[in-house]
Design an enzyme around this catalytic site. Structure first.
Site, PDB file in Angstrom:
ATOM      1  N   LEU A 275       0.797  -1.162   0.063  1.00  0.00           N
ATOM      2  CA  LEU A 275       0.036   0.063   0.042  1.00  0.00           C
ATOM      3  C   LEU A 275       0.807   1.221  -0.187  1.00  0.00           C
ATOM      4  CD1 LEU A 275      -2.572  -0.909   2.704  1.00  0.00           C
ATOM      5  CD2 LEU A 275      -3.039  -0.744   0.193  1.00  0.00           C
TER       6      LEU A 275
ATOM      7  N   GLY B  86       5.900   1.763   3.259  1.00  0.00           N
ATOM      8  CA  GLY B  86       7.202   1.808   3.579  1.00  0.00           C
ATOM      9  C   GLY B  86       8.133   1.286   2.154  1.00  0.00           C
ATOM     10  N   LYS B  87       7.804   1.036   1.099  1.00  0.00           N
ATOM     11  CA  LYS B  87       8.453   0.665  -0.016  1.00  0.00           C
ATOM     12  C   LYS B  87       9.626   1.633  -0.413  1.00  0.00           C
ATOM     13  CE  LYS B  87       4.671   1.180  -2.800  1.00  0.00           C
ATOM     14  NZ  LYS B  87       3.791   1.707  -1.887  1.00  0.00           N
TER      15      LYS B  87
ATOM     16  N   ILE C  61       3.224  -0.012  -5.874  1.00  0.00           N
ATOM     17  CA  ILE C  61       2.241  -0.376  -5.297  1.00  0.00           C
ATOM     18  C   ILE C  61       1.866  -1.805  -6.055  1.00  0.00           C
ATOM     19  CG2 ILE C  61      -0.162  -0.283  -4.621  1.00  0.00           C
ATOM     20  CD1 ILE C  61      -0.068   2.784  -4.495  1.00  0.00           C
ATOM     21  N   SER C  62       1.683  -1.700  -7.118  1.00  0.00           N
ATOM     22  CA  SER C  62       1.579  -3.059  -7.895  1.00  0.00           C
ATOM     23  C   SER C  62       0.241  -3.815  -7.361  1.00  0.00           C
ATOM     24  CB  SER C  62       2.631  -3.783  -8.443  1.00  0.00           C
ATOM     25  OG  SER C  62       3.778  -3.754  -7.216  1.00  0.00           O
TER      26      SER C  62
HETATM   27  N1  LIG Z   1      -5.393   6.557  -6.935  1.00  0.00           N
HETATM   28  C1  LIG Z   1      -3.941   6.385  -6.451  1.00  0.00           C
HETATM   29  N2  LIG Z   1      -3.748   5.024  -5.754  1.00  0.00           N
HETATM   30  C2  LIG Z   1      -2.573   4.990  -5.431  1.00  0.00           C
HETATM   31  N3  LIG Z   1      -1.357   5.764  -5.415  1.00  0.00           N
HETATM   32  C3  LIG Z   1      -1.731   7.092  -5.789  1.00  0.00           C
HETATM   33  C4  LIG Z   1      -3.018   7.295  -6.267  1.00  0.00           C
HETATM   34  N4  LIG Z   1      -2.817   8.607  -6.961  1.00  0.00           N
HETATM   35  C5  LIG Z   1      -1.787   9.095  -6.622  1.00  0.00           C
HETATM   36  N5  LIG Z   1      -0.903   8.122  -6.082  1.00  0.00           N
HETATM   37  C6  LIG Z   1       0.565   8.303  -5.806  1.00  0.00           C
HETATM   38  O1  LIG Z   1       1.166   7.438  -6.705  1.00  0.00           O
HETATM   39  C7  LIG Z   1       2.123   6.509  -6.273  1.00  0.00           C
HETATM   40  C8  LIG Z   1       1.817   4.908  -6.755  1.00  0.00           C
HETATM   41  O2  LIG Z   1       2.467   5.029  -8.069  1.00  0.00           O
HETATM   42  P1  LIG Z   1       2.658   3.343  -8.527  1.00  0.00           P
HETATM   43  O3  LIG Z   1       3.213   3.896  -9.873  1.00  0.00           O
HETATM   44  O4  LIG Z   1       3.551   2.753  -7.626  1.00  0.00           O
HETATM   45  O5  LIG Z   1       0.952   2.723  -8.478  1.00  0.00           O
HETATM   46  S1  LIG Z   1       0.664   1.409  -9.229  1.00  0.00           S
HETATM   47  O6  LIG Z   1       1.789   0.521  -8.967  1.00  0.00           O
HETATM   48  O7  LIG Z   1       0.477   1.634 -10.716  1.00  0.00           O
HETATM   49  O8  LIG Z   1      -0.548   1.198  -8.882  1.00  0.00           O
HETATM   50  C9  LIG Z   1       1.848   6.482  -4.647  1.00  0.00           C
HETATM   51  O9  LIG Z   1       3.074   6.623  -4.067  1.00  0.00           O
HETATM   52  P2  LIG Z   1       3.267   5.643  -2.744  1.00  0.00           P
HETATM   53  O10 LIG Z   1       2.803   6.388  -1.681  1.00  0.00           O
HETATM   54  O11 LIG Z   1       4.978   5.826  -2.910  1.00  0.00           O
HETATM   55  O12 LIG Z   1       2.872   4.108  -3.144  1.00  0.00           O
HETATM   56  C10 LIG Z   1       1.121   7.811  -4.571  1.00  0.00           C
HETATM   57  O13 LIG Z   1       1.923   8.710  -4.062  1.00  0.00           O
HETATM   58  N1  LIG Z   2      10.329   0.887   8.630  1.00  0.00           N
HETATM   59  C1  LIG Z   2       9.679   1.928   8.881  1.00  0.00           C
HETATM   60  N2  LIG Z   2       9.749   2.316  10.352  1.00  0.00           N
HETATM   61  C2  LIG Z   2       9.099   3.524  10.513  1.00  0.00           C
HETATM   62  N3  LIG Z   2       8.654   4.464   9.755  1.00  0.00           N
HETATM   63  C3  LIG Z   2       8.702   4.134   8.486  1.00  0.00           C
HETATM   64  C4  LIG Z   2       9.403   2.840   8.038  1.00  0.00           C
HETATM   65  N4  LIG Z   2       9.245   2.852   6.616  1.00  0.00           N
HETATM   66  C5  LIG Z   2       8.788   4.005   6.126  1.00  0.00           C
HETATM   67  N5  LIG Z   2       8.421   4.733   7.335  1.00  0.00           N
HETATM   68  C6  LIG Z   2       7.741   5.848   7.146  1.00  0.00           C
HETATM   69  O1  LIG Z   2       6.376   5.771   6.559  1.00  0.00           O
HETATM   70  C7  LIG Z   2       6.386   6.853   5.557  1.00  0.00           C
HETATM   71  C8  LIG Z   2       5.939   6.148   4.114  1.00  0.00           C
HETATM   72  O2  LIG Z   2       7.229   5.457   3.689  1.00  0.00           O
HETATM   73  P1  LIG Z   2       7.326   5.424   2.102  1.00  0.00           P
HETATM   74  O3  LIG Z   2       8.774   4.485   2.138  1.00  0.00           O
HETATM   75  O4  LIG Z   2       7.228   6.771   1.561  1.00  0.00           O
HETATM   76  O5  LIG Z   2       6.198   4.288   1.840  1.00  0.00           O
HETATM   77  P2  LIG Z   2       5.755   4.047   0.491  1.00  0.00           P
HETATM   78  O6  LIG Z   2       6.863   4.139  -0.515  1.00  0.00           O
HETATM   79  O7  LIG Z   2       5.093   2.844   0.405  1.00  0.00           O
HETATM   80  O8  LIG Z   2       4.607   4.944   0.016  1.00  0.00           O
HETATM   81  C9  LIG Z   2       7.516   7.783   5.548  1.00  0.00           C
HETATM   82  O9  LIG Z   2       7.194   8.767   6.215  1.00  0.00           O
HETATM   83  C10 LIG Z   2       8.464   6.863   6.193  1.00  0.00           C
HETATM   84  O10 LIG Z   2       9.558   7.743   6.924  1.00  0.00           O
END
Ligand SMILES: Nc1ncnc2c1ncn2[C@@H]1O[C@H](COP(=O)(O)OS(=O)(=O)O)[C@@H](OP(=O)(O)O)[C@H]1O
Ligand SMILES: Nc1ncnc2c1ncn2[C@@H]1O[C@H](COP(=O)(O)OP(=O)(O)O)[C@@H](O)[C@H]1O
Length: 208
Positions: free
Chosen positions: A38, A42-43, A110-111
């Site tokens: 999600l 933390g990806k 997210i995939s």
């Molecule tokens: N509708 C919706 N759903 C999920 N995420 C959203 C959406 N709109 C924008 N974002 C932002 O886009 C990041 C996800 O991009 P991805 O390329 O990893 O998504 S996917 O794999 O195609 O589902 C995701 O980044 P991460 O928070 O790092 O996961 C969000 O910042």
């Molecule tokens: N292992 C961890 N322990 C504590 N906080 C974390 C950890 N991994 C990520 N975070 C915090 O969670 C938030 C989201 O992390 P992020 O790596 O950006 O997630 P994603 O790429 O899945 O959206 C950031 O504020 C990050 O600092």
């Protein structure tokens, strides 16, 4: 019907230096570490920590981050299911190239759909697709809300947000599952260490 836009009459061009030679040069084996989960799970944090740890061990890696790629290669794609599928397909193809180059390619997206992830796995040679599932509860991801997107999604200002009003299909057979321990998420360095141990154990960090 025009075939102008189809790839026909094409041939595979062999290259003089192959993957085995490149791997020897780098003393590592090309692979793809595919981090799924999600938003907020933390990806990206794990991808960065892992890349840093590998670098300190003299191993060459490269991060393909979903958010970043959507600024360029995938800027024409949105978040509906077909767009996400195309996003994953393209990143899978790029990851395959990096892996063939001999790098440890870290894909962080997210995939959300199992079949898209499985299609990427099928593109890679056996065992060189390592799926890492960030199994963090939605409540934790939402409480982090680093980008404020969950708040917008809850307010209906973003439609089709993964985990809120769009699905996330958990992996059924991933290589590594990251979970909370006693209700606490392990530190990024510890998680990176877990992945490095896996890579070491499977022989990716050296060439015999
Ligand atoms: N509708 C919706 N759903 C999920 N995420 C959203 C959406 N709109 C924008 N974002 C932002 O886009 C990041 C996800 O991009 P991805 O390329 O990893 O998504 S996917 O794999 O195609 O589902 C995701 O980044 P991460 O928070 O790092 O996961 C969000 O910042
Ligand atoms: N292992 C961890 N322990 C504590 N906080 C974390 C950890 N991994 C990520 N975070 C915090 O969670 C938030 C989201 O992390 P992020 O790596 O950006 O997630 P994603 O790429 O899945 O959206 C950031 O504020 C990050 O600092």
């Amino acid at each position: 019907m025009s075939t102008l836009n189809n790839s026909t009459n094409i041939f595979w061009q062999e290259c003089p230096v192959g993957k085995v030679e490149r791997q020897k040069l780098l003393n590592q084996k090309g692979c793809v570490v595919w981090i799924t989960g999600l938003s907020g799970s933390g990806k990206s944090t794990l991808a960065c920590s892992l890349s840093r740890e590998l670098h300190s061990k003299g191993k060459l890696s490269y991060i393909l981050d979903g958010d970043n790629l959507r600024h360029g290669l995938n800027k024409d794609l949105g978040f509906k299911a077909e767009d996400r599928a195309e996003n994953i397909r393209r990143v899978g193809e790029v990851a395959k190239l990096f892996s063939d180059a001999g790098l440890i390619c870290i894909a962080s997206l997210i995939s959300p759909y199992r079949k898209d992830r499985d299609a990427c796995r099928a593109m890679l040679p056996d065992a060189s697709f390592i799926e890492v599932f960030m199994n963090m509860p939605l409540e934790l991801c939402e409480s982090r809300d680093a980008k404020g997107l969950y708040k917008l999604a809850r307010a209906g200002k973003i439609k089709g947000f993964t985990g809120i009003d769009d699905p996330y299909e958990r992996p059924l057979n991933c290589e590594i599952e990251i979970e909370q321990k006693d209700g606490v998420c392990p530190k990024p360095a510890a998680l990176a260490g877990q992945v490095v141990s896996y890579l070491e154990e499977k022989g990716f960090l050296q060439v015999e």
